[in-house]
Design an enzyme around this catalytic site. Structure first.
Site, PDB file in Angstrom:
ATOM      1  N   LYS A 175      -5.843 -12.549  14.893  1.00 51.49           N
ATOM      2  CA  LYS A 175      -7.202 -12.113  15.239  1.00 51.49           C
ATOM      3  C   LYS A 175      -7.456 -10.656  14.836  1.00 51.49           C
ATOM      4  O   LYS A 175      -8.581 -10.280  14.538  1.00 51.49           O
ATOM      5  CB  LYS A 175      -7.454 -12.263  16.744  1.00 51.49           C
ATOM      6  CG  LYS A 175      -7.203 -13.639  17.337  1.00 51.49           C
ATOM      7  CD  LYS A 175      -8.223 -14.674  16.894  1.00 51.49           C
ATOM      8  CE  LYS A 175      -8.244 -15.917  17.759  1.00 51.49           C
ATOM      9  NZ  LYS A 175      -7.015 -16.739  17.769  1.00 51.49           N
TER      10      LYS A 175
HETATM   11  C1  PLP Z   1      -6.832 -18.148  17.740  1.00 54.90           C
HETATM   12  C2  PLP Z   1      -5.471 -18.674  17.499  1.00 54.90           C
HETATM   13  C3  PLP Z   1      -5.262 -19.928  16.867  1.00 54.90           C
HETATM   14  C4  PLP Z   1      -6.391 -20.855  16.471  1.00 54.90           C
HETATM   15  O1  PLP Z   1      -7.179 -20.349  15.428  1.00 54.90           O
HETATM   16  P1  PLP Z   1      -8.657 -20.935  15.155  1.00 54.90           P
HETATM   17  O2  PLP Z   1      -9.280 -20.001  14.195  1.00 54.90           O
HETATM   18  O3  PLP Z   1      -9.342 -20.898  16.515  1.00 54.90           O
HETATM   19  O4  PLP Z   1      -8.512 -22.315  14.643  1.00 54.90           O
HETATM   20  C5  PLP Z   1      -3.954 -20.318  16.615  1.00 54.90           C
HETATM   21  N1  PLP Z   1      -2.907 -19.559  16.980  1.00 54.90           N
HETATM   22  C6  PLP Z   1      -3.068 -18.353  17.593  1.00 54.90           C
HETATM   23  C7  PLP Z   1      -1.860 -17.573  17.961  1.00 54.90           C
HETATM   24  C8  PLP Z   1      -4.350 -17.873  17.877  1.00 54.90           C
HETATM   25  O5  PLP Z   1      -4.504 -16.679  18.501  1.00 54.90           O
END
Ligand code: PLP
Length: 423
Positions: free
Chosen positions: A69
């Site tokens: 993120k």
């Molecule tokens: C947010 C997240 C996901 C999922 O990603 P999306 O973009 O919502 O499909 C998977 N793994 C981790 C560690 C995350 O923080």
């Protein structure tokens, strides 16, 4: 091929530039991107590790909160600041989180002059580390709120705030979830980075992407639309397999969410899937909307056989149980000496299953995305007798710091008066 000599920030600026129009000057943007990725802890920003002759892992946990993120949120925070200062305006960010989005947003927006941040998380339902990543940041503009209720209550609170138009306009509310295109745009970059790093000339690419809200894998789809030679995208889910069932049957159907050891993917309705559906419907907004109305009222919808075939040309999907996730973590630790976080392990399991399937051809290279650092989920490794050797600097001292935390009942009036008095 011309991208081959670029550093990560240089490549990032090139890949994002077509989306900017004249909203920001070239110099300012280049500088912003450079400043963003300079503070990541790995010099390559998104390093690749080879596991097999045709399987790689791309690490996306070298940002300040140790999940992928950060790669977009850090850009988004700076873009907000830039735009607001230029216009002499302020904004109030409100967001709900069940895991990594909240801490990434807080870290990206702390101490930014023109931004106030209010993050709602469900009380006692996030991991202690995730909570402390949100509550121990010392900055006057950050407000972490533990709400009495579930993640859905938090998300409903955010929606209710946006639906009060007078309140929304008075405090200039903004969203930080992945519906915001500026969350997806910077994620396109690392798919190009992988392609360039592996040498695009001889290889066709496959990505295995641990998926929940469909944001990360949609960014891969956007990269393909921009020209990256992607052959397949593996949508890897945990036992909450609504996406996998769709790609296997053409029917999307809501069932209850089950808690898993990969909580950031415990999601039912993937908000970014709507973007793919729009393309699959020849970008016809009206017919897409009709499908989504059916979905909202009946909890399911189906697409015609041709549409499913079209989707399956690019997308493949796997669902991985908690037991198989733990198995993959163990195997990888024994054979490669690498500790995978549970989300990452789901992608890696998807990569190995694809590599041994009939679809695997000799000139394909599979890149699996490492979405978070294992140290964020320490409990998983106790079960497996794996010692997490070192705590990354970003998590050190978290339990010695004082928490800045507000508790609220799920009460709309109390929340609005809190936001008003801290603005
Ligand atoms: C947010 C997240 C996901 C999922 O990603 P999306 O973009 O919502 O499909 C998977 N793994 C981790 C560690 C995350 O923080």
């Amino acid at each position: 091929r011309a991208f081959g000599s670029l550093s990560y920030p240089e490549l990032a600026a090139e890949v994002m530039r077509p989306f900017l129009g004249d909203t920001i000057t070239r110099d300012v943007f280049d500088h912003l991107v450079e400043a963003t990725y300079r503070q990541f802890t790995h010099p390559l920003v998104a390093p690749l590790k080879q596991f097999e002759s045709n399987i790689w892992l791309m690490e996306l946990f070298h940002g300040p909160t140790l999940a992928f993120k950060d790669y977009a949120m850090q850009i988004l925070g700076r873009l907000f600041d830039q735009a607001l200062l230029a216009r002499g305006k302020r904004t109030t960010i409100v967001g709900a989180t069940s895991g990594d989005t909240g801490s990434a947003a807080i870290e990206a927006c702390k101490d930014r002059e023109a931004i106030d941040v209010f993050i709602f998380f469900p009380k006692d339902r996030v991991s202690p580390i995730q909570q402390r990543q949100m509550t121990t940041v010392e900055a006057d503009n950050i407000h972490a709120i533990a709400l009495e209720g579930t993640f859905d209550d938090c998300q409903d609170m955010v929606k209710a705030l946006f639906n009060n138009l007078e309140f929304r306009d008075k405090y200039a509310l903004s969203a930080i979830n992945s519906i915001n295109w500026a969350r997806l745009m910077p994620q396109i970059v690392y798919y190009f980075w992988a392609g360039v790093s592996l040498g695009l000339n001889e290889r066709r690419l496959v990505f295995s992407v641990p998926s929940g809200n469909f944001g990360n894998v949609f960014s891969a789809y956007a990269a393909k639309k921009m020209g990256l030679p992607i052959e397949k995208l593996i949508v890897a889910t945990n036992s909450n397999d609504i996406l996998t069932r769709f790609f296997n049957t053409g029917t999307m159907e809501i069932r209850g969410v089950q808690p898993s050891i990969s909580p950031s993917m415990d999601i039912q309705v993937s908000s970014n899937f709507e973007r793919l559906l729009f393309d699959l419907n020849s970008r016809d907004g009206a017919s897409t909307n009709k499908i989504l109305e059916i979905f909202r009222s009946e909890g399911k919808f189906s697409v015609p056989e041709e549409t499913l075939m079209e989707a399956r040309r690019l997308f493949d999907a796997v669902s991985v149980s908690d037991m198989d996730t733990l198995g993959r973590i163990s195997t990888t630790y024994k054979e490669k000496g690498e500790i995978l976080d549970p989300h990452t392990a789901i992608g890696v399991e998807g990569a190995y299953r694809f590599a041994s399937s009939a679809s695997m051809e000799s000139d394909l290279s599979i890149v699996s995305l490492a979405c978070a650092h294992p140290a964020k989920f320490p409990d998983v490794y106790k079960k497996l007798d794996i010692d997490l050797t070192e705590t990354p600097a970003a998590l050190r001292g978290l339990f010695e710091k004082t928490e800045q935390l507000h508790h609220f009942d799920n009460n709309y009036d109390q929340i609005t008066s809190f936001i008003s008095s801290h603005n």
